[in-house]
Write a protein that holds these residues in place. Structure first.
Motif, short mmCIF file in Angstrom:
data_model
loop_
_atom_site.label_atom_id
_atom_site.label_comp_id
_atom_site.label_asym_id
_atom_site.label_seq_id
_atom_site.Cartn_x
_atom_site.Cartn_y
_atom_site.Cartn_z
N LEU A 104 0.70 -1.23 0.06
CA LEU A 104 -0.02 -0.02 0.02
C LEU A 104 0.92 1.35 -0.03
O LEU A 104 0.32 2.14 -0.72
N SER A 105 1.84 1.28 0.64
CA SER A 105 2.93 2.51 0.76
C SER A 105 3.27 2.99 -0.60
O SER A 105 3.86 4.00 -0.63
N ASN A 110 3.30 6.41 2.63
CA ASN A 110 3.69 5.40 4.21
C ASN A 110 2.54 5.77 5.02
O ASN A 110 2.10 4.98 5.63
N ASP A 111 2.24 7.22 5.14
CA ASP A 111 1.32 7.52 6.28
C ASP A 111 0.04 6.84 5.80
O ASP A 111 -0.62 6.59 6.65
N GLY A 153 5.69 7.17 -2.89
CA GLY A 153 5.66 6.58 -1.61
C GLY A 153 5.86 7.27 -0.28
O GLY A 153 5.17 7.06 0.82
N ASN A 154 6.30 8.51 -0.45
CA ASN A 154 6.78 9.55 0.63
C ASN A 154 7.11 10.64 0.18
O ASN A 154 7.44 11.02 -0.88
N PRO A 155 6.88 11.81 1.18
CA PRO A 155 7.16 13.09 0.79
C PRO A 155 8.68 13.30 0.23
O PRO A 155 8.96 14.07 -0.68
N GLN A 156 9.60 12.78 0.90
CA GLN A 156 10.96 12.96 0.48
C GLN A 156 11.31 12.32 -1.16
O GLN A 156 11.94 13.26 -1.74
N ASN A 157 10.76 11.31 -1.29
CA ASN A 157 10.96 10.83 -2.61
C ASN A 157 10.12 11.66 -3.74
O ASN A 157 10.68 11.89 -4.81
N LEU A 158 9.08 12.34 -3.30
CA LEU A 158 8.25 13.34 -4.07
C LEU A 158 8.97 14.46 -4.45
O LEU A 158 9.36 14.94 -5.47
N PHE A 159 9.58 15.04 -3.55
CA PHE A 159 10.50 16.13 -3.41
C PHE A 159 11.78 15.94 -4.46
O PHE A 159 11.92 16.69 -5.23
N LEU A 341 8.46 10.49 9.99
CA LEU A 341 7.20 10.69 10.74
C LEU A 341 6.27 9.83 10.88
O LEU A 341 5.29 9.57 11.46
N ALA A 342 6.31 8.71 9.74
CA ALA A 342 5.41 7.70 9.62
C ALA A 342 5.68 6.87 10.98
O ALA A 342 4.71 6.12 11.53
N ASN A 343 7.03 6.92 11.67
CA ASN A 343 7.16 6.04 13.07
C ASN A 343 6.25 6.58 14.04
O ASN A 343 5.74 5.77 14.79
N LEU A 344 6.24 8.17 14.00
CA LEU A 344 5.32 8.45 15.08
C LEU A 344 3.79 8.23 14.84
O LEU A 344 3.10 7.75 15.82
N ILE A 345 3.34 8.13 13.47
CA ILE A 345 2.09 7.96 13.30
C ILE A 345 1.68 6.45 13.83
O ILE A 345 0.65 6.12 14.32
N ALA A 346 2.69 5.51 13.50
CA ALA A 346 2.31 4.17 13.85
C ALA A 346 2.39 3.92 15.25
O ALA A 346 1.18 3.28 15.95
N VAL A 347 3.12 4.58 16.12
CA VAL A 347 3.38 4.32 17.46
C VAL A 347 1.97 5.18 18.06
O VAL A 347 1.20 4.62 18.73
N ARG A 348 1.72 6.08 17.52
CA ARG A 348 0.61 6.97 18.04
C ARG A 348 -0.76 6.29 17.74
O ARG A 348 -1.65 6.17 18.46
N LEU A 349 -1.00 5.57 16.58
CA LEU A 349 -2.35 4.94 16.17
C LEU A 349 -2.30 3.67 17.12
O LEU A 349 -3.53 3.19 17.10
N SER A 350 -1.15 3.13 17.56
CA SER A 350 -1.25 1.78 18.24
C SER A 350 -1.97 1.97 19.56
O SER A 350 -2.62 1.19 20.07
N GLY A 351 -2.01 3.29 20.08
CA GLY A 351 -2.48 3.40 21.41
C GLY A 351 -1.66 2.88 22.58
O GLY A 351 -2.20 2.60 23.68
#
Length: 378
Positions: A104-105, A110-111, A153-159, A341-351
């Motif tokens: 999917l990413s 990735n987000d 796939g991610n913002p840095q790739n797009l840039f 930033l995807a790492n932060l999202i993953a940890v945050r979504l896990s709860g």
């Protein structure tokens, strides 16, 4: 309201905000970092919102609304119910989720992949006891590894794709070796982290209903919102979404993770504030990143301090070797959580509480091995 009540309410509000900040380690670090930056290198407070990539924040807000709507529709529980009856072990399930997240990413960033796979994993956890922390960790690693492949796939790739001038197929072909190698490494890590133990489905006794109208509207809106965000119209699209759900299903909007949006805003302000410091620019200039290996190493290491998206933007001013930079900032997404930033999202979504230590126990060794692989390929 009397003057006395107003005076009493203000300290109470400040105290509640402060308690909220203290409960969030990432937010606390960002607040302290911003204060330190403003003391050491002050800039007008009115200019700080200009450091935020509002297109990203608005896109994140829309995705939070849509994924919450899909979650509340019951579709994820239904999908989890169907899925676990075709999966017979923890290891097989982990490998499947890693492959799904990585796939999917490559097309949804990735987000977005995390917004689909992590809630699904949490739904599976409600049906059968799973090592949820380990699953979230490998899913976070998988979206970072899978997103390497394409410019979407991610913002840095797009840039880097936009600044390089290379075609879409050429970009994919250049990044394919690194993506394939890291996915193979992740497959080995996942295989080792999970047992071949059978899944316990004894608690799966409920009938899982789906609100088909809410689910159908949310899926269609998801596709439309992603297309609008890709065309840089996230703001109007978010406004339409917010009005729709506030008038129709207001609980969807009220139940999203608003604090995650605040953390993202703070990350943009702090990271870009730090990246703009003359000392950082001068330090990079003195490193001399004209060779591919040095450009790669700079991307892999600098991402650990300011995240891979700002690192790509900063380093692109000193090196035109887009491939080496792409390799470096891609590898830089592993390691410390702030690398992507995807790492932060993953940890945050896990709860899940206490995620940071086990996350880094896996991600930092993975970064070291990934850095060696990237160095060999670059």
């Amino acid at each position: 309201m009397s003057e006395f009540n107003i005076k009493r309410t203000r300290p109470d509000l400040i105290a509640r905000v402060w308690r909220t900040v203290c409960k969030e380690p990432v937010l606390s670090i960002l607040v302290v970092a911003l204060i330190a930056l403003q003391i050491a290198h002050p800039r007008p407070w009115k200019s700080l919102p200009g450091l935020v990539d509002w297109q990203t924040v608005l896109t994140l807000a829309g995705l939070l609304i849509l994924t919450k709507a899909i979650e509340l529709s019951g579709f994820l529980m239904w999908a989890a119910h169907r899925l676990v009856h075709h999966i017979h072990g923890e290891r097989t399930l982990a490998l499947l989720l890693v492959a799904l997240a990585a796939g999917l990413s490559t097309v949804l960033t990735n987000d977005v992949a995390l917004f689909a796979v992590v809630p699904l994993t949490l739904s599976l956890h409600k049906l059968a006891p799973l090592p949820i922390k380990r699953l979230v960790i490998v899913i976070a690693l998988s979206v970072n590894a899978g997103s390497i492949l394409t410019p979407l796939g991610n913002p840095q790739n797009l840039f880097l794709w936009q600044t390089s001038g290379v075609g879409f197929p050429g970009f994919v072909w250049a990044l394919l070796p690194l993506c394939a190698a890291l996915m193979a490494l992740l497959g080995v890590v996942t295989f080792a982290m999970f047992r071949a133990a059978p899944l316990d489905l004894s608690s799966d006794v409920e009938e899982h209903r789906v609100d088909r109208v809410l689910c159908g509207v949310s899926v269609l809106a998801f596709a439309g919102f992603v297309a609008a965000a890709d065309a840089h119209h996230a703001g109007p699209a978010l406004a339409v979404l917010a009005v729709l759900f506030l008038l129709w299903r207001r609980e969807v909007v009220f139940k999203i993770d608003w604090l995650l949006l605040l953390i993202f805003v703070m990350m943009f302000i702090v990271l870009r504030h730090a990246a703009a410091l003359p000392s950082i620019h001068d330090g990079i200039a003195h490193l001399g990143i004209g060779t591919p290996v040095r450009a790669y190493a700079a991307g892999a290491v600098l991402s650990q301090a300011i995240s891979n998206v700002p690192a790509a933007i900063v380093l692109a001013e000193f090196s035109k070797d887009w491939r080496a930079l792409a390799f470096g900032v891609s590898v830089g997404g592993f390691g410390v959580a702030i690398g992507s930033l995807a790492n932060l999202i993953a940890v945050r979504l896990s709860g899940e509480k206490g995620m940071w230590v086990p996350f880094h126990m896996v991600s930092i060794p993975f970064w070291i091995v990934a850095a060696l692989i990237g160095w060999a390929l670059v």
